[in-house]
Scaffold this motif. Sequence first.
Motif, short mmCIF file in Angstrom:
data_model
loop_
_atom_site.label_atom_id
_atom_site.label_comp_id
_atom_site.label_asym_id
_atom_site.label_seq_id
_atom_site.Cartn_x
_atom_site.Cartn_y
_atom_site.Cartn_z
N LEU A 1 0.81 -1.22 0.00
CA LEU A 1 0.00 0.00 0.00
C LEU A 1 0.84 1.27 0.00
O LEU A 1 0.31 2.36 -0.19
CB LEU A 1 -0.92 0.03 1.22
N GLN A 2 2.14 1.15 0.22
CA GLN A 2 2.97 2.34 0.43
C GLN A 2 2.96 3.30 -0.76
O GLN A 2 3.01 4.52 -0.59
CB GLN A 2 4.40 1.93 0.75
N ASP A 3 2.90 2.79 -1.97
CA ASP A 3 2.97 3.65 -3.16
C ASP A 3 1.61 4.23 -3.55
O ASP A 3 1.55 5.10 -4.42
CB ASP A 3 3.54 2.87 -4.35
N TRP A 4 0.54 3.73 -2.97
CA TRP A 4 -0.80 4.21 -3.35
C TRP A 4 -0.88 5.72 -3.16
O TRP A 4 -0.37 6.24 -2.20
CB TRP A 4 -1.86 3.51 -2.48
N PRO A 5 -1.50 6.47 -4.12
CA PRO A 5 -2.35 6.01 -5.22
C PRO A 5 -1.63 5.78 -6.55
O PRO A 5 -2.31 5.53 -7.55
CB PRO A 5 -3.33 7.18 -5.36
N ALA A 6 -0.31 5.88 -6.59
CA ALA A 6 0.38 5.65 -7.85
C ALA A 6 0.05 4.26 -8.39
O ALA A 6 0.08 3.28 -7.66
CB ALA A 6 1.89 5.78 -7.65
N ASP A 7 -0.31 4.20 -9.66
CA ASP A 7 -0.74 2.96 -10.29
C ASP A 7 0.26 2.60 -11.39
O ASP A 7 0.30 3.25 -12.44
CB ASP A 7 -2.15 3.15 -10.87
N ASP A 8 1.06 1.58 -11.14
CA ASP A 8 2.09 1.19 -12.10
C ASP A 8 1.49 0.69 -13.41
O ASP A 8 2.11 0.82 -14.48
CB ASP A 8 2.99 0.12 -11.51
N ALA A 9 0.29 0.14 -13.34
CA ALA A 9 -0.32 -0.43 -14.55
C ALA A 9 -0.79 0.66 -15.51
O ALA A 9 -0.70 0.50 -16.73
CB ALA A 9 -1.49 -1.33 -14.16
N THR A 10 -1.29 1.77 -14.98
CA THR A 10 -1.84 2.84 -15.82
C THR A 10 -0.97 4.08 -15.87
O THR A 10 -1.15 4.93 -16.73
CB THR A 10 -3.24 3.24 -15.33
N GLY A 11 -0.05 4.20 -14.92
CA GLY A 11 0.78 5.42 -14.86
C GLY A 11 0.09 6.59 -14.20
O GLY A 11 0.65 7.70 -14.14
N GLN A 12 -1.11 6.38 -13.67
CA GLN A 12 -1.86 7.47 -13.05
C GLN A 12 -1.33 7.81 -11.66
O GLN A 12 -0.78 6.95 -10.96
CB GLN A 12 -3.34 7.10 -12.92
N TYR A 13 -1.53 9.05 -11.27
CA TYR A 13 -1.28 9.55 -9.90
C TYR A 13 0.17 9.37 -9.47
O TYR A 13 0.46 9.29 -8.27
CB TYR A 13 -2.21 8.86 -8.90
N GLU A 14 1.09 9.36 -10.41
CA GLU A 14 2.49 9.13 -10.09
C GLU A 14 3.03 10.21 -9.14
O GLU A 14 3.85 9.94 -8.27
CB GLU A 14 3.32 9.11 -11.37
N GLU A 15 2.54 11.43 -9.32
CA GLU A 15 3.03 12.53 -8.49
C GLU A 15 2.68 12.35 -7.01
O GLU A 15 3.33 12.91 -6.13
CB GLU A 15 2.44 13.86 -9.00
#
Length: 339
Positions: A305-319
């Motif tokens: 859960l640590q990286d949430w909301p970054a989504d590696d599958a879609t590239g969304q919310y990386e910031e």
Amino acid sequence: MIQPGQLDPYQRPPDNIRNVYKKYQKMKPKDLEKDPNILDIGIGPSAAQWNGLSIIAEFEPSRLERVFQSFASPTQGHTYFDASVPIYEHKDIPGLQIIPSLLPPEVQVMLLSKLLHRDLSNPAHLTNIHTHYKITYPPESSFFSHSQKSSNFAATPLEPSVHRPLTVAQLLTRKVRWMTLGGQYDWTKKRYPDSVPPVFPSDIKELLEGIFTDTKAEAAIVNLYSPGDTLSMHRDVAEECDRGLISLSLGCEAVFVVGATSKEGQERILTLRLRSGSAVYMSGKSRFAWHGVPQIVPNTCPRYLQDWPADDATGQYEEWRGWMSGKRVNVNVRQMWES
């Protein structure tokens, strides 16, 4: 058995219970690890802790599998469990059911996304911010769609002379403390309004009721904690029924104190360490027990859960990668009416 409506929502907890709460509120995180009175079933209780603790029932894996498959829609052939999930109870607080490893990581991620992308962006679900601010909702589906560095204001004060406007980073990082689903609990009046409540999100409702079949999910408070935050000792007495309360933990671990008074007038107090994916079900004699959160344990969010909301599958919310690493999200669910 205490009946709904018999308890004063403004009553202070007994001193003995308050003192235990204060003890853990002041305790340093490193000392929590050594405290023998904290029941941490998530890593297996010690021999001393097993005294009074028992497995009262089990969730069959096939039943949980159906519920989780419906909610999280995993890839074909994926399974969550190959064994039953135990439900624990301690003799000191009858009816307090503890399920230390209930929600699989994939279900936790999906639940977080539905709560904080979809439901937080729905104006029908009030938050603590609404008391003093007007919120500008994003045209996209999530507040996390905004840049963390944006200087645009996500919330403007109703009284500019008293409060300052908030950017989306300020809003999401510290200012949003809770959100309501379904019945909109009034924290000031300590009751539910007479108006018809917003509809409880159907997929989360099906998830909860599929697991806890004796409780209808009609109202929820979703608490967003950071280390240093607390929840004072209280009882949930605004509901007009005594159906069990559901509490789900996501993210950083929490110290949870629960206390009740026996027929003989003796106070029984338990202190639990709640890990991500665990659940507590307050039913029966524990339904109106005092409970609170004196401490959120920093640096304990599980890796998945640590990286949430970054989504590696879609590239969304990386910031926003890593936002969840310093948060605990608690979903507290109640049934408001017996009928």
